[in-house]
Design a protein around this motif. Structure first.
Motif, mmCIF file in Angstrom:
data_model
loop_
_atom_site.group_PDB
_atom_site.id
_atom_site.type_symbol
_atom_site.label_atom_id
_atom_site.label_comp_id
_atom_site.label_asym_id
_atom_site.label_seq_id
_atom_site.Cartn_x
_atom_site.Cartn_y
_atom_site.Cartn_z
ATOM 1 N N ARG A 10 0.168 -0.600 3.803
ATOM 2 C CA ARG A 10 -0.578 -1.850 3.816
ATOM 3 C C ARG A 10 -1.200 -2.070 5.200
ATOM 4 N NH1 ARG A 10 2.896 -5.732 0.584
ATOM 5 N NH2 ARG A 10 2.487 -4.218 -1.039
ATOM 6 N N GLN B 44 7.236 1.261 -3.632
ATOM 7 C CA GLN B 44 7.042 -0.012 -2.931
ATOM 8 C C GLN B 44 7.155 0.158 -1.416
ATOM 9 O OE1 GLN B 44 5.679 -2.537 -4.197
ATOM 10 N NE2 GLN B 44 5.780 -1.579 -6.222
ATOM 11 N N GLN C 133 4.131 -0.574 0.979
ATOM 12 C CA GLN C 133 4.331 -1.517 2.081
ATOM 13 C C GLN C 133 3.880 -0.890 3.401
ATOM 14 O OE1 GLN C 133 6.396 -4.456 1.280
ATOM 15 N NE2 GLN C 133 5.589 -5.277 3.197
#
Ligand SMILES: [Zn+2]
Ligand SMILES: [Zn+2]
Length: 136
Positions: free
Chosen positions: A41, A34, A38
């Motif tokens: 992104r 994650q 993140q």
């Protein structure tokens, strides 16, 4: 049931085709994924190299490589990222070896084949030579 030691922490766990580490390590891996997801992104972060991502996210390179190899990180979106060649460790983006290594290995394979053929021919020849000698 397939009990195995977790390769990450050594605890016993039930191995399944989908899970090669224990539940708590899996959770930890998810958490790290994650973080990486993140980070990536942001468009400009996708140009990061392996070292830059390790530095920015604190996720170890081995885990990043695992994410790439399992297809969770798509290299198509990450032009500067790769994983090490199985043989020399150079960064590659497809297959298991860099082009140099596969060329080299191919060459070695051919040399072995040639050598085998030569030996075969030789034993073939000695066989007949012996036969002729014995026949007289
Ligand atoms: Zn574990
Ligand atoms: Zn290589």
């Amino acid at each position: 049931m397939n009990l195995e030691n977790c390769p990450a922490c050594g605890r016993l766990f039930v191995r399944t085709p989908f899970r090669d580490i224990c539940p708590s390590c899996y959770e930890e891996e998810e958490r790290q994924f994650q973080i990486v997801a993140q980070f990536l992104r942001r468009r400009e972060n996708r140009l990061a190299t392996m070292e830059q991502i390790v530095e920015a996210t604190g996720v170890p390179e081995a885990l990043l490589v695992k994410f790439i190899k399992s297809g969770r990180l798509t290299l198509a979106q990450l032009p500067n990222l790769g994983y090490p060649c199985d043989r020399c460790g150079k960064l590659i983006r497809e297959g298991r070896m860099c082009s140099d290594c596969s060329k080299d290995l191919q060459g070695q394979l051919e040399a072995v084949k040639k050598e085998e053929k030569r030996k075969q021919n030789e034993s073939f020849r000695t066989y007949y030579a012996d036969k002729e000698r014995n026949g007289r």
